[in-house]
Design an enzyme around this catalytic site. Sequence first.
Site, PDB file in Angstrom:
ATOM      1  N   ARG A   1      -6.375   2.937   3.723  1.00 22.97           N
ATOM      2  CA  ARG A   1      -7.188   1.719   3.740  1.00 22.97           C
ATOM      3  C   ARG A   1      -6.421   0.493   4.197  1.00 22.97           C
ATOM      4  O   ARG A   1      -7.021  -0.523   4.537  1.00 22.97           O
ATOM      5  CB  ARG A   1      -7.777   1.469   2.362  1.00 22.97           C
ATOM      6  CG  ARG A   1      -8.788   2.512   1.987  1.00 22.97           C
ATOM      7  CD  ARG A   1      -9.367   2.254   0.636  1.00 22.97           C
ATOM      8  NE  ARG A   1     -10.292   3.320   0.303  1.00 22.97           N
ATOM      9  CZ  ARG A   1     -11.358   3.163  -0.428  1.00 22.97           C
ATOM     10  NH1 ARG A   1     -11.625   1.989  -0.940  1.00 22.97           N
ATOM     11  NH2 ARG A   1     -12.132   4.173  -0.688  1.00 22.97           N
TER      12      ARG A   1
ATOM     13  N   TRP B   1     -26.750 -17.337   2.431  1.00 20.05           N
ATOM     14  CA  TRP B   1     -25.676 -18.247   2.853  1.00 20.05           C
ATOM     15  C   TRP B   1     -25.922 -18.842   4.232  1.00 20.05           C
ATOM     16  O   TRP B   1     -25.586 -19.987   4.487  1.00 20.05           O
ATOM     17  CB  TRP B   1     -24.334 -17.516   2.860  1.00 20.05           C
ATOM     18  CG  TRP B   1     -23.927 -16.982   1.531  1.00 20.05           C
ATOM     19  CD1 TRP B   1     -23.885 -15.665   1.166  1.00 20.05           C
ATOM     20  CD2 TRP B   1     -23.511 -17.724   0.385  1.00 20.05           C
ATOM     21  NE1 TRP B   1     -23.467 -15.554  -0.143  1.00 20.05           N
ATOM     22  CE2 TRP B   1     -23.222 -16.806  -0.643  1.00 20.05           C
ATOM     23  CE3 TRP B   1     -23.349 -19.082   0.137  1.00 20.05           C
ATOM     24  CZ2 TRP B   1     -22.782 -17.186  -1.899  1.00 20.05           C
ATOM     25  CZ3 TRP B   1     -22.911 -19.466  -1.125  1.00 20.05           C
ATOM     26  CH2 TRP B   1     -22.634 -18.525  -2.119  1.00 20.05           C
TER      27      TRP B   1
ATOM     28  N   TYR C   1       0.864  -1.188   0.000  1.00 20.71           N
ATOM     29  CA  TYR C   1       0.000   0.000   0.000  1.00 20.71           C
ATOM     30  C   TYR C   1       0.895   1.230   0.000  1.00 20.71           C
ATOM     31  O   TYR C   1       2.105   1.141   0.183  1.00 20.71           O
ATOM     32  CB  TYR C   1      -0.927  -0.012   1.231  1.00 20.71           C
ATOM     33  CG  TYR C   1      -2.054   0.984   1.143  1.00 20.71           C
ATOM     34  CD1 TYR C   1      -3.106   0.792   0.253  1.00 20.71           C
ATOM     35  CD2 TYR C   1      -2.072   2.122   1.946  1.00 20.71           C
ATOM     36  CE1 TYR C   1      -4.148   1.695   0.171  1.00 20.71           C
ATOM     37  CE2 TYR C   1      -3.107   3.030   1.873  1.00 20.71           C
ATOM     38  CZ  TYR C   1      -4.145   2.821   0.977  1.00 20.71           C
ATOM     39  OH  TYR C   1      -5.164   3.727   0.894  1.00 20.71           O
TER      40      TYR C   1
END
Length: 168
Positions: free
Chosen positions: A14, A73, A8
């Site tokens: 983030r 799910w 990053y």
Amino acid sequence: MTSYKLTYFNMRGRAELPRYIFAYAGIAFEDRRVEWSDWPSIKKRLVGNSRLAEAQADALVDTLNDFTLLIPWREDNPQIKTQKIDMLFQSHAPKLLDHLQCHLGDRKWLVGDSETWADLYCHVCFTTFSVLSPGFADHHPALCGLTDRVEAIPNIAKWIQCRPTTEF
């Protein structure tokens, strides 16, 4: 032993949450920091060749992900789960497929003239959707052709051949 590398920019941004998670779990990882000036030479072409192409790929991935999130799910009752999946693929999947096929048009790839992560994610999702509703995309030959092209990418084909076999 598995080793992890997180790449990053030289900032928290983030990537800070994954860094926290690695730290919290006590998992060693390589924290590879990239300077902004080095980014153009590192950037992969899978994100698109312009800001617009990047946005289009992101939007398509988000669209596929939105559909995926509708899949029940965690439904414990197999009969109810099957009913919900059938309803989802009868009511929502045709709209999704029409949208994707319209976006694809007569091009080989979803965005621009080369593969992006949207094409790869489309294949990942369609592989799962095919388990839940075999033949769900049969009436969308351009999309089936797209998934065939993704599967024919040499490194993707190699991965598919050697990945662990799981239902999903």
